[in-house]
Design an enzyme around this catalytic site. Sequence first.
Site, PDB file in Angstrom:
ATOM      1  N   ALA A 349       0.831  -1.200   0.000  1.00 31.87           N
ATOM      2  CA  ALA A 349       0.000   0.000   0.000  1.00 31.87           C
ATOM      3  C   ALA A 349       0.866   1.252   0.000  1.00 31.87           C
ATOM      4  CB  ALA A 349      -0.914   0.012   1.222  1.00 31.87           C
ATOM      5  N   GLN A 771      25.102 -32.868  -4.219  1.00 35.03           N
ATOM      6  CA  GLN A 771      25.738 -33.345  -5.443  1.00 35.03           C
ATOM      7  C   GLN A 771      26.677 -34.514  -5.154  1.00 35.03           C
ATOM      8  OE1 GLN A 771      26.501 -28.761  -6.380  1.00 35.03           O
ATOM      9  NE2 GLN A 771      27.517 -30.037  -7.891  1.00 35.03           N
ATOM     10  N   GLU A 806      28.362 -29.663  -3.421  1.00 38.21           N
ATOM     11  CA  GLU A 806      29.347 -30.712  -3.641  1.00 38.21           C
ATOM     12  C   GLU A 806      29.989 -31.157  -2.335  1.00 38.21           C
ATOM     13  OE1 GLU A 806      33.517 -31.473  -6.126  1.00 38.21           O
ATOM     14  OE2 GLU A 806      32.177 -29.854  -6.715  1.00 38.21           O
ATOM     15  N   ARG A 884      42.869 -25.466 -10.996  1.00 38.27           N
ATOM     16  CA  ARG A 884      42.160 -25.236 -12.256  1.00 38.27           C
ATOM     17  C   ARG A 884      42.368 -23.800 -12.731  1.00 38.27           C
ATOM     18  NH1 ARG A 884      38.496 -27.646 -15.724  1.00 38.27           N
ATOM     19  NH2 ARG A 884      38.570 -29.574 -14.516  1.00 38.27           N
ATOM     20  N   GLU A1265      30.065 -26.344 -17.411  1.00 40.61           N
ATOM     21  CA  GLU A1265      30.861 -25.203 -16.965  1.00 40.61           C
ATOM     22  C   GLU A1265      31.460 -24.350 -18.088  1.00 40.61           C
ATOM     23  OE1 GLU A1265      33.033 -26.468 -12.945  1.00 40.61           O
ATOM     24  OE2 GLU A1265      33.090 -28.042 -14.459  1.00 40.61           O
TER      25      GLU A1265
END
Length: 1333
Positions: A349, A771, A806, A884, A1265
């Site tokens: 409102a 996962q 994971e 990575r 990915e």
Amino acid sequence: MTGDMSSELVFYVNGIKVVEENAEPETTLLQFLRQKLGLTGTKLGCGEGGCGACTVMVSRFDHYSKKICHFSVNACLAPLCSMHGMAVTTVEGIGSVKNGLHPVQERLAKSHGSQCGFCTPGIIMSMYTLLRNDPQPTIEHMEKAFEGNLCRCTGYRPILDGFRTFTKEYCAMGENCCKNKNGNNNLQLEDGVGTDLVKTKAFLPLDATQDPIFPPELQNSAKFDTDYLIYRGERVVWHRPTKLDELLDLKSTYPDARLVVGNTEIGVEMKFKNMKYPVMIAPTHIPELVDITHTDLGIRFGASVTLSRIDQELKEAIAKYSEPKTRVFTAVIEMLRWFAGYQIRNVAAVAGNIITASPISDLNPLFLACGAVLEVQSKESGRRQITMDEKFFLGYRKTALTSTEVVINILLPFTSKNEYFGGYKQAYRREDDIATVNSGIYVVFEDNSNVIKKLSLAYGGMAITTIMPTRTMAAVVGRKWDDSLVMDICHLLADDLPLQPGSPGGMVEYRRTLTISFFFKFYLSVQMQLQSMHLSKTKVPSYLHSATAPFHRDPSKSTQIYQEVASGQLEEDPVGRPINHLSAMKQATGEAVYIDDMPKFQNELYMGFVMSKKAYANIKSVDASEALSMPGVVDYISHVDVPGKNTWGAALPDDEEIFATTQVLCEGQIIGGIVAETQIQAQRAAKCVKVEYEELKPIITIKEAIEAGSFFGSPQKISCGDVEAALQQADHVIEGECHVGGQEHFYLETQAVIAIPKGEDGEMEMFISTQNPTESQHVTAEALNVPANRIVVRVKRIGGGFGGKETRSVKISTPVAIAANKLGRPVRVMLDRDEDMLMTGTRHPFYAKYKIGFMDGGKITALEINIYNNAGMSQDLSWAVMHRAMFHSDNAYKIPNLSTTGHVCRTNISSNTAFRGFGGPQGMMVVEQCITDVAYTLGVSPVKVRELNLYQEGDRTHYGQLLEHCTVQRCWDECLNQSDYFRRKKEVDIFNSENRWKKRGITIVPTKFGIAYTALFLNQAGALVHIYMDGSVLLTHAGVEMGQGLHTKMIQVASRALRIPASKIHTSEVGTNTVPNTSATAASCGSDLNGMAVINACKTLLERLEPIMLENPKGTWEDWIKSAYINRISLSATGFYKTPGIGYDFNTGKGRPFNYFTSGVACSEVEIDCLTGDHQVLRTDIVMDVGVSLNPAIDIGQIEGGFTQGYGLMMMEQQKISPKGILYTRGPGNYKIPGFGDIPVQFNVTLLKGSVNEKAVYSSKAIGEPPLFLSSSVFFAAKDAIASARADAGHHGNFILPSPATPERVRMACEDQFTDLFPKAKEGTFTPWFVEL
């Protein structure tokens, strides 16, 4: 009503009457639907109305207009007590798999618009509500319907495409239809290439006669609107008066009572801020407060009129009245366009927005600037008028109203031809976001002149209240509206709106700059109007015009191009076909079951966690006595209740504690848990456990860790060539740094677990949203001191994971198992969104320092990188993430001399963890920053530098891996062609030469992503295939379905392998009792590993069946199976696969870490607003090599979803944490992920044709990915646009732009005369409100 009695609550749900005798005022509609009625299709995603997963349709009969009104609402906020006399429709009420789907459900499912499916019911109900109100909406109206809904999986495109089929424009233009144009003017299709992932001709028609009718009882009786209602709960009494006198009496009796209409503010306060309001009053049915009246002065809106009604009324007024009269209305409509989502605007409102007195209210600056007039009334003082001006807000959350006064109405004034009005807002995300700064600006000129008679400015986000710079306003009266005014006002505003460094909210320089930017936009807009009326001699140059244009987004367009299956492929062979996600229909109807949808078990309890409130401290004492005395509480669980190990580790043993014992290492660390009969009881009691701390000095950021020498392990290095020698021989050597922020996973289903002790032999069954079932199994077994064979973990599906489930799911599931073990009763937990964001970690923030050597022509010869990540309080997977990142620090470029050294920083934040890309995007971001530095240094296009350095077939990476079947150059060439890059680049340059305050950038970026776990032992998978006597097949494998379509793909693989239709194959769930020792479903390897294992099992079965088939070659599958059974041939087989020929030794620096690479290229064009930092992605073209796609629809969905998630990382999603380690970004209210309106306006995806990959199942490639980093094309296109703006201001060369490139960072990088007024405070001279991790 007198005494202690409660009113009867009567409403309808899906056409069935519900009568609740003892309605609890603190119960939400969502809780009632799920817990009382068992309607679990409506999901809990955030609890604060920010994600839309809980959207339902509410219908009511308006006895004044005699119309049935349908509106979408957030069930997580809607109070149950507000439903009296309403009809609620949930996703279950419009269709089901058994009885038939509604066309809305069918079209979303068949258009591949549901991946994990958790958000799907809410999106369905937003669209369904729209169609109930407008059976054939425009595309624009359809796309706006989802402003209050979020999806983390799909990238939104397939949802919009599916629902576009309901719109007026769909196919209305014949051959000129945007669908026929494919959204890509440069597209030339080859033979064997398809563009239709969806067969729209088969869709069910929309038939309004099949919709549920509104209950006649609610339509025929006015008592539902006229009865005074009282609902008495355990802690709160709810009143619903229907007369103004009743309201005034209540407010006089209970001056501290809160008035509730939409509950959009109070609901959040009570849940997340632990506020208590014993008396709540709903003024929703008082005629004076819902009335709308047109007067000579303006339009008067009753205090309870919703924002949606105001929007509608003002639009009708603009059509009715002349333009000069409605300038305030136009500004209010524009502001409402960005005010929350439909679900909030439908119930919130106008008076609530005023009285809440939020310092960042979107509407209050407009109301103050225009001098809106309130009528307020109390029993004691009667009625009076208050003009909203600089005196209205008295302090933080305080107004000029007395405690017993209520707002009756607000008058929004008409304007005249010499009055001009504008409203402005800037936020992290345009749609459904709170403002960083907002403003209302109003100017009145003397008649027929440009002389200022009055100027009103009001700003939100600049103080503890909405503020008016009164000295500035007074100083300019009598001045002419010309260019000399601008810088004078800028200096006045700078003095009038001080904001000290370190002020709450941070971004001080940006916020101050926005105040000036907004005025400058308004100045130009008014000047152009004065110019058109010949009232000003100042002419606004054409290159400034774009600064004044309101934001506009064209309807979305898209193309999906893929290689069709060969003409000779058998019809029953599904491999390569764009078949639907096999759970899509169930997800669209709300029938797909997630952990918290499971019915309660007998004697089930709920666990509420006791979490650390300090980032680093010794625990002096824990006192749970008060909590244990509270209703429903059964026990307090802590480290003393662990029968086995109280430590665990994802990569290393004993990495962290399950329950903290003597010390906490981050905010949100679990100290203990309260177990109670209900969730509410457990959570309330957990907050009452008293923990006494001895605080220690925390380390929060990477730079603090570097300074303190706080690391996990020693640095590790990968290198090739002679970097030092190459740097010395290079024509140019430059140094730089790169920062990539963290990212919250924001899976729509939060962490959830149910642990069920079986009562014998230490057995326990666990349902976990994870996962990694095996990790959960083994950590639980060690904690309970039982063998792993006593613990069974089962996972049917999870509502998104992205790496966040994971390892960190173990942190939640293990304490629950310990509680269940101690008490011998089932225990459940589903984290609230704020708990999940606080406890479970994020993508790793990264920081890198680099030195790069290159030649005059742009060839890079040497690169030296030191790269750091912020691990948090434990190692978790941080070293694997770093590895990575190091492997991917070349991205797609051949750099002959490259050295990258990784450092993992130990800090006092929640342990960071796996996230889609797993360090790869951060590593690639570093080298892409280097590319732009090289380009800006040489004065050439970054695209030229990228192409010059691209990898070619036969090159070796810096870790020595040979590139075979390298398709980077092919993807690059095809993307250049399909995007029409060179023509569009010229157009961008022309645009930039013609516009000063809007700039465009276009760039093209490649990616090369290695496929395999870098930990060798994880590259394995198992499968179990049963064939039953009727010929049906049950397929089980090691992978978890989390929306990526893994089960669908595995059934496609098994179908081909067994040479039977996919309809004969079923996958139920993943369980540690069927396939043991599973690796986590991660690293994009799900299809590769499990697919090969499935083929292995199917091959075994076919070998067994071969004699039977040869004996009866004309038999059917069912004949062969029956015969095999009669002949006692085993119809069950396991399969196993391990990736051959991979492995890397960091000690020797030799090996082959990846099985192969998935490559792709993206071209993006971006437009930025240089005055605010806002941006829009105009177009993205992606070419991706996925080999021979197992399922083009799923693969394209992964590309679009990964890109959109990466876009959030690159441009929007910013974590905010205090220098003491206290997390600010704990929900969708202050952490923004991309929404429907953020995807590229034109979004084209092409799967590279003719690519074959012999190293994976049926020549396919991994896809989860690799596409994510292609979103960096948006980042670098924005950086190019910024460079153009900087050049206009005389700034050339390199500049630092951290990721995410938020509006603040974009704006402040566009250095100009306005930003120069607010130099950044020197680091160390103040305490920042939040720090860069």
